[in-house]
Design a protein around this motif. Structure first.
Motif, PDB file in Angstrom:
ATOM      1  N   TRP A 101      39.981 -36.887  -1.647  1.00 34.52           N
ATOM      2  CA  TRP A 101      38.570 -36.994  -1.266  1.00 34.52           C
ATOM      3  C   TRP A 101      38.441 -37.294   0.227  1.00 34.52           C
ATOM      4  N   LYS A 145      31.287 -30.714   1.368  1.00 35.92           N
ATOM      5  CA  LYS A 145      31.220 -31.264   0.010  1.00 35.92           C
ATOM      6  C   LYS A 145      29.873 -30.884  -0.602  1.00 35.92           C
ATOM      7  N   LEU A 163      40.720 -31.376  -6.638  1.00 41.52           N
ATOM      8  CA  LEU A 163      40.200 -32.729  -6.867  1.00 41.52           C
ATOM      9  C   LEU A 163      40.047 -32.985  -8.363  1.00 41.52           C
ATOM     10  N   SER A 169      31.188 -31.286  -5.801  1.00 34.17           N
ATOM     11  CA  SER A 169      32.204 -32.224  -5.283  1.00 34.17           C
ATOM     12  C   SER A 169      31.808 -33.656  -5.620  1.00 34.17           C
ATOM     13  N   CYS A 208      43.327 -38.965  -6.138  1.00 35.04           N
ATOM     14  CA  CYS A 208      41.920 -38.516  -6.077  1.00 35.04           C
ATOM     15  C   CYS A 208      41.249 -39.055  -4.811  1.00 35.04           C
ATOM     16  N   TYR A 246      33.621 -36.422  -8.169  1.00 38.10           N
ATOM     17  CA  TYR A 246      34.121 -37.719  -7.699  1.00 38.10           C
ATOM     18  C   TYR A 246      33.400 -38.877  -8.387  1.00 38.10           C
TER      19      TYR A 246
END
Length: 441
Positions: A215, A225, A199, A229, A211, A233
């Protein structure tokens, strides 16, 4: 005993002087020491950190670095450790001297206190892949059985290096078969870690749609997650121009009862600063402290950068003073935030001197940033002042520093001196950027 040892210990500047004197009095015959080196009568006492710091001064001149590496061993009876070998391998890899790197690894195997470790090969992975030699990096991983290091840690290091240097497609091919079916090399303990790396790899590529797709793929594959994570993001959303979505994700995390750490707060503060302004970022900064999450250097740097970008330098200086009260030592990035926003040469040079006096060592990109800035403004004197300070601190200029100096000289019409520095950088194996004006073409 301790005081006498400390008194005999040399700092990097003194070591550089001794080594330079040695180089002037002898002619190097090989990049590797003889089998039976003749030690000095009175060897100096060195420690690992001092040798590593001195090697770092030769970061942009691998031949001098390797000569020093051998000199301190043969002439001063210093016993190299895994850490000093790793630093030397890193410098060699930077200049694609991979055969010499492997020679050093073979030397490491012969000495009990300097055996290769995971970091040794992590460095090698990164240097191979930064040179886009992906096959060689994968072949190196396959060889790790010889060193009893072919395990989950080395696999993660390989994937991390691929993602770090934008070879995410190859990383994904190593990790997954068709339809994202996971390979056997991904064990349950490293599953989330591997997904986070990929990621982050798509993040570094700037492929925002990938991305988002990855995700969502994590949700479909029911990959757990973790806080890391979410932090990645949220950073993706900020960098892709959607900081308000990062703030929304932050609120979602709070709703789910996920306790944020300082890393996550740093990302959210940056997102809030971009989407709602620095005042809202300051409010969130106070909120995190009230919740018992203490800020770190990145938090303070984020606030200072937001303040400087909004022209609120006085408040940024206040934050700098607050950092010291909280026992958070400013680093070079703290000062970079100021240098990026300051517009008065005298204030920049004053802050530069204050940085050094406070014990913060300028990096090469610090010099380059300031030299470019003064060069654009047409101020040549501070450019030479910085060049002199760089040499005084034992920093070997890289190609960006040379190019910044040559650009400043060219802009002022000092073509003969510009040619001199271009020839000097060529003699060091550094590449000047194409210029026609220097040679009157």
């Amino acid at each position: 005993m301790l005081s006498s040892t400390f008194a005999r210990r040399l700092n990097p500047t003194q070591i550089l002087r001794n080594f330079t004197a040695h180089c002037l009095s002898t002619k190097p015959t090989s990049h590797f020491p003889s089998e039976t080196p003749k030690p000095q009568q009175n060897p100096q006492n060195f420690d690992t950190s001092t040798v590593i710091e001195t090697l770092s001064c030769y970061n942009n001149d691998w031949k001098c670095a390797l000569d020093f590496f051998n000199w301190v061993e043969t002439e001063c009876e210093f016993k190299h450790t895994t850490e000093t070998y790793n630093r030397m391998i890193d410098i060699l890899g930077k200049f694609f001297e991979f055969d010499l790197s492997w020679d050093l690894i073979q030397r490491m195997r012969k000495v009990p206190n300097s055996v290769p470790n995971h970091l040794t090969f992590r460095i090698l992975f990164k240097r191979y892949i930064s040179a886009h030699l992906v096959k060689e990096a994968i072949d190196t991983y396959d060889r790790l059985e010889e060193f009893n290091l072919k395990d989950g840690t080395s696999y993660c290091n390989l994937i991390d290096a691929l993602c770090e240097f934008k070879h995410v497609i190859e990383a994904q091919e190593l990790c997954f078969r068709k339809n994202f079916e996971e390979n056997d090399a991904i064990d349950a303990r490293n599953k989330t870690k591997i997904y986070n790396m990929i990621l982050r790899g798509w993040f570094k590529m700037g492929w925002w749609s990938k991305c988002r797709e990855f995700w969502e793929q994590m949700d479909r594959k029911e990959v757990y997650k973790d806080l890391h994570s979410y932090s990645i993001y949220m950073d993706i959303l900020c960098k892709s121009g959607k900081p308000w979505k990062a703030v929304k994700l932050y609120k979602e995390m709070k709703t789910k009862g996920i306790k944020l750490d300082v890393v996550a707060y740093n990302t959210v503060i940056h997102a809030v600063g971009l989407s709602k302004g620095v005042d809202f970022a300051m409010r969130l900064y106070r909120e995190m402290m009230e919740l018992g999450c203490m800020p770190n250097i990145v938090t303070c740097n984020t606030i200072i950068k937001l303040l400087c970008q909004n022209g609120r330098t006085t408040e940024a200086y206040y934050m700098l003073d607050e950092m010291r009260k909280k026992d958070i030592a400013p680093d070079v990035r703290t000062y970079h935030c100021f240098f990026g926003g300051l517009m008065r040469p005298k204030e920049i040079l004053w802050l530069f001197d204050r940085m050094i006096e406070s014990g913060v060592r300028p990096r090469m990109d610090t010099y380059v940033m300031l030299m470019r800035k003064f060069g654009r403004w047409g101020f040549l004197r501070p450019v030479f002042l910085l060049w002199k300070k760089m040499e005084e601190h034992g920093c070997s200029p890289d190609e960006f520093a040379y190019n910044a100096l040559i650009d400043a000289l060219t802009q002022k019409g000092m073509l003969e001196m510009a040619r001199k520095y271009e020839e000097e950088m060529l003699s060091k194996g550094l590449s000047p950027k194409p210029r026609r004006t220097i040679y009157g073409e």
